[in-house]
Write an enzyme that holds these catalytic residues in place. Structure first.
Site, mmCIF file in Angstrom:
data_model
loop_
_atom_site.group_PDB
_atom_site.id
_atom_site.type_symbol
_atom_site.label_atom_id
_atom_site.label_comp_id
_atom_site.label_asym_id
_atom_site.label_seq_id
_atom_site.Cartn_x
_atom_site.Cartn_y
_atom_site.Cartn_z
ATOM 1 N N GLU A 61 0.842 -1.207 0.000
ATOM 2 C CA GLU A 61 0.000 0.000 0.000
ATOM 3 C C GLU A 61 0.874 1.253 0.000
ATOM 4 O O GLU A 61 0.615 2.209 -0.741
ATOM 5 C CB GLU A 61 -0.890 -0.039 1.245
ATOM 6 N N ASP A 65 1.081 3.852 -3.181
ATOM 7 C CA ASP A 65 0.770 5.266 -2.969
ATOM 8 C C ASP A 65 1.839 6.142 -3.614
ATOM 9 O O ASP A 65 1.539 7.134 -4.280
ATOM 10 C CB ASP A 65 0.687 5.549 -1.468
ATOM 11 N N ASN A 130 -7.096 1.323 0.071
ATOM 12 C CA ASN A 130 -5.863 0.660 0.482
ATOM 13 C C ASN A 130 -5.516 -0.480 -0.470
ATOM 14 O O ASN A 130 -4.351 -0.671 -0.852
ATOM 15 C CB ASN A 130 -6.003 0.108 1.905
ATOM 16 N N GLU A 133 -4.203 0.825 -3.821
ATOM 17 C CA GLU A 133 -2.790 1.214 -3.732
ATOM 18 C C GLU A 133 -1.889 -0.020 -3.661
ATOM 19 O O GLU A 133 -0.818 -0.049 -4.279
ATOM 20 C CB GLU A 133 -2.571 2.091 -2.499
#
Length: 246
Positions: A61, A65, A130, A133
């Site tokens: 995650e 990101d 989440n 990502e």
């Protein structure tokens, strides 16, 4: 110490279905399925890899990101040559906002792939973003930056990044209201109190005051949601003046 269960390593029927469904979402075939298995493994499974490291999506995650922000930032930099740093930062924030990522994750039904000991109905909304990502992080490890960029363009930039629409999009009415009050030297206050009433679920109410006058009220299941809802109502009450801050 727990090891990765056989179902995550074997070429079982379940693994085959996962591979096919994943390929539809990605638009290409993954090379190493283990990265994607990890991207959909919740920490509640309490799985560790052969080196004793946690086997779940949280580190992916983080990586996803960074990749998402990088690709979106590059696109905006090239697409809007007249935009200064502040403008580009604000526009990127609108694209990668938690609300938008949650919508993307829901649209792809990523939660359907999750391995977890927690019932799906008990997940919070943020799990959708989440997982999105984490999926991007898995793509980067499996195929590299170019495939990662290709996926982000296909799933995020092409369908959703419209510069004119983004300029008018508000990602946080509370932040906008606070910025406006500070610029106009207005005194604002959020008075939040618990207000569950006859509801089984805990609720909070908020009264938003500007210059000691209540301008909006709202009620929600968390303080943050109640404040955001009240701020949105205040925004529409002062829209002609506050819209310049978007």
């Amino acid at each position: 110490m727990k090891n990765i269960p056989n179902i995550l390593k074997s070429r079982s029927k379940r693994n085959g279905i996962f591979f096919m469904e994943l390929t539809k979402i990605l638009g290409f075939k993954p090379r190493d399925i283990k990265y994607f298995k990890k991207a959909f493994t919740h920490r509640s499974m309490n799985i560790k890899d052969g080196k004793g490291n946690p086997f779940n999506y949280e580190r992916l995650e983080f990586l996803g990101d960074a990749m998402l922000s990088s690709v979106v930032a590059s696109h905006l930099y090239l697409e809007v040559p007249s935009g200064d740093e502040g403008y580009l930062t604000k526009m990127r924030s609108k694209v990668v906002s938690r609300e938008h990522l949650n919508e993307l994750g829901k649209e792809l039904r990523l939660v359907d792939f999750v391995e977890s000991k927690i019932p799906a109905g008990q997940f919070g909304d943020n799990i959708h973003g989440n997982l999105f990502e984490a999926l991007i992080g898995a793509i980067f490890l499996d195929r590299g930056y170019k495939y990662c960029e290709k996926f982000i363009y296909r799933r995020v930039i092409v369908p959703y990044v419209d510069i004119e629409k983004l300029e008018g999009k508000v990602i946080s009415y509370k932040s906008l209201l606070i910025e406006w009050c500070q610029k106009e030297k207005r005194i604002f206050n959020y008075h939040v109190y618990e207000d569950s009433g006859n509801d089984i679920v805990r609720h909070f109410s908020v009264k938003l005051s500007i210059d000691n006058k209540v301008v909006a009220k709202a009620r929600a299941t968390s303080k943050k949601k109640a404040e955001e809802k009240a701020s949105k109502r205040a925004f529409f009450a002062f829209q002609s003046r506050m819209s310049k801050m978007i």
